[in-house]
Design a protein around this motif. Structure first.
Motif, mmCIF file in Angstrom:
data_model
loop_
_atom_site.group_PDB
_atom_site.id
_atom_site.type_symbol
_atom_site.label_atom_id
_atom_site.label_comp_id
_atom_site.label_asym_id
_atom_site.label_seq_id
_atom_site.Cartn_x
_atom_site.Cartn_y
_atom_site.Cartn_z
ATOM 1 N N LEU B 51 0.833 -1.212 0.000
ATOM 2 C CA LEU B 51 0.000 0.000 0.000
ATOM 3 C C LEU B 51 0.865 1.259 0.000
ATOM 4 C CD1 LEU B 51 -2.818 -0.963 2.503
ATOM 5 C CD2 LEU B 51 -3.074 -0.515 0.066
ATOM 6 N N LEU B 52 1.949 1.220 0.767
ATOM 7 C CA LEU B 52 2.831 2.400 0.850
ATOM 8 C C LEU B 52 3.521 2.661 -0.488
ATOM 9 C CD1 LEU B 52 4.457 1.701 4.288
ATOM 10 C CD2 LEU B 52 3.116 3.711 3.707
ATOM 11 N N GLU B 54 2.433 2.369 -3.284
ATOM 12 C CA GLU B 54 1.562 2.951 -4.304
ATOM 13 C C GLU B 54 1.289 4.434 -4.075
ATOM 14 O OE1 GLU B 54 -1.737 0.293 -4.230
ATOM 15 O OE2 GLU B 54 -0.590 -1.329 -5.142
ATOM 16 N N LEU B 55 1.830 4.958 -2.991
ATOM 17 C CA LEU B 55 1.604 6.397 -2.728
ATOM 18 C C LEU B 55 2.342 7.229 -3.775
ATOM 19 C CD1 LEU B 55 1.913 6.764 1.139
ATOM 20 C CD2 LEU B 55 -0.111 7.140 -0.261
ATOM 21 N N PRO B 56 1.715 8.266 -4.288
ATOM 22 C CA PRO B 56 2.347 9.053 -5.354
ATOM 23 C C PRO B 56 3.414 9.998 -4.817
ATOM 24 C CG PRO B 56 0.259 10.007 -4.761
ATOM 25 C CD PRO B 56 0.385 8.764 -3.940
ATOM 26 N N VAL B 57 4.420 10.238 -5.657
ATOM 27 C CA VAL B 57 5.373 11.323 -5.386
ATOM 28 C C VAL B 57 4.714 12.580 -5.940
ATOM 29 C CG1 VAL B 57 7.648 12.256 -5.954
ATOM 30 C CG2 VAL B 57 7.376 9.823 -5.503
ATOM 31 N N LEU B 58 4.713 13.618 -5.147
ATOM 32 C CA LEU B 58 3.965 14.818 -5.523
ATOM 33 C C LEU B 58 4.808 15.715 -6.434
ATOM 34 C CD1 LEU B 58 2.639 15.468 -1.948
ATOM 35 C CD2 LEU B 58 1.570 14.122 -3.744
#
Lengths: 171, 218
Positions: B51-52, B54-58
């Motif tokens: 899950l982590l 898949e977090l987007p880089v902003l």
């Protein structure tokens, strides 16, 4: 500001700003605090560029400034602001269906909120490893600790996150 | 049953990320063969890690936009640190309570000291029976059999004997500086005071100490 110095700062910014904004956003939990962090980190880096030259890896040095800034900021304000994450998570892939995009975005919001429930130390190490994708050695150098400590903190962080996110994991 | 191999469990992230040394990998895999708890734990860590990941880089805003922003002023630090303030508040509260208790006690003691002497509140008791009471405020009657004018012990002392039982006596002591007059030998008197036992090996007798009032009985 002299133009050469501005160019130097701009180069650094182009390479690392997005990464540092991401770190600050997930660690501090607020878009405005994250933008302030980016500004402060680059000003600090620019002011201390003479002290840095010829020493450690530039990447590690900049990460360290960013991590220290976030830790200081968290110490200054005791509680993390509750700000809707969708302000920043407007990144969805256009190829996905609207329903799937919405679902994925929801999950990311929940995961980002779950990160904010960790202690600042665990939060930082999780973001550096799984979002910024720094290696264990790089994280150890930024945080000035051993690789074993990085792994140990990650184990605690993942375990805590899994407990928070268990309903999502199961679904 | 929970597994206590924390030494291995802390290496699980390294194992999941293929960053563990071959020796650690071997140790973990050997342990996983026999430990269901650790296999389940590893699956849970892997889920969270997925899950982590898949977090987007902003995306960062333009350089000019960020550098043109005036940073929010840092909140001014209070003159006294909050933790110190909390300690001081707690100390002040304790000091206030102690002051209040002391004032109450002192006032009560002062009132008690200034309360007029009330002979009627003293318990009348025979000299022979003085050992039977635990009431400190007593009034006893008897004959002054001996008078001691020696002030070496800081008091004037006389012996009061029970006329019906000459062996029974109490020693009465008037504090030095007290304006009371010591009775004369042979006088029959009534004495008000505080009863106590003097356990000094040379004494070992009951006393009225201090004597608060002496009245000659005609």
């Amino acid at each position: 500001m002299r133009s050469a110095a501005t160019d130097e700062l701009r180069d650094l910014y182009d390479q690392y700003a997005a990464k540092i904004l991401t770190l600050a956003r997930y660690v501090l939990g607020s878009p405005s605090a994250a933008e302030d962090a980016v500004q402060s980190v680059f000003l600090k880096a620019y002011q201390h560029r003479e002290g840095f030259r010829g020493q450690a890896d530039a990447r590690t040095w900049l990460w360290r400034i960013a991590v220290n800034h976030c830790q200081d900021e968290l110490r200054r304000r005791k509680r993390v602001e509750e700000v809707p994450l969708d302000e920043v998570l407007g990144w969805a892939n256009d190829d996905q269906s609207p329903e799937l995009r919405h679902r994925v975005k929801q999950i990311d919001e929940i995961v980002a909120r779950a990160i904010l429930q960790l202690s600042p130390k665990l939060r930082t190490v999780v973001v550096l490893r799984y979002v910024e994708e720094l290696s264990y050695q790089e994280i150890a150098a930024v945080l000035r600790c051993s690789v074993g400590t990085v792994s140990s903190r990650l184990a605690r962080a993942l375990s805590a996150l899994e407990a928070i996110l268990r309903p999502i994991v199961r679904s | 049953m929970p597994c206590l191999r924390f030494d291995l469990r802390r290496q699980f992230p390294l194992y999941l990320d293929d960053a563990a040394s071959p020796r650690i990998v071997q140790r973990i895999e050997r342990h996983l063969l026999d430990c269901g708890a650790c296999r389940a734990h590893l699956v849970r860590l892997r889920s969270a890690r997925t899950l982590l990941g898949e977090l987007p880089v902003l995306g960062a805003p333009p350089f000019e936009q960020v550098m043109a922003r005036t940073p929010e002023p840092a909140p001014r630090r209070p003159f006294i640190a909050p933790w110190l303030l909390r300690h001081l508040a707690a100390d002040a509260l304790i000091a206030s309570v102690m002051f209040l208790l002391f004032t109450l006690f002192y006032t009560h003691a002062a009132v008690a000291r200034n309360r007029p002497f009330d002979p009627s509140s003293f318990r009348a008791i025979g000299i022979s029976d003085i050992a039977k009471t635990d009431d400190p405020h007593v009034v006893v009657s008897g004959v002054v059999s001996e008078l001691d004018g020696n002030f070496s012990e800081g008091c004037r002392r006389f012996r009061l004997t029970d006329p019906r039982n000459p062996k029974a006596f109490v020693v009465c002591e008037i504090l030095d500086g007290d304006p009371l007059h010591a009775p004369k030998a042979g006088e029959r008197v009534r004495v008000w005071g505080v009863s106590r036992y003097d356990s000094n090996p040379d004494h070992e007798w009951f006393e009225i100490h201090p004597v608060l009032k002496v009245e000659v009985v005609r």
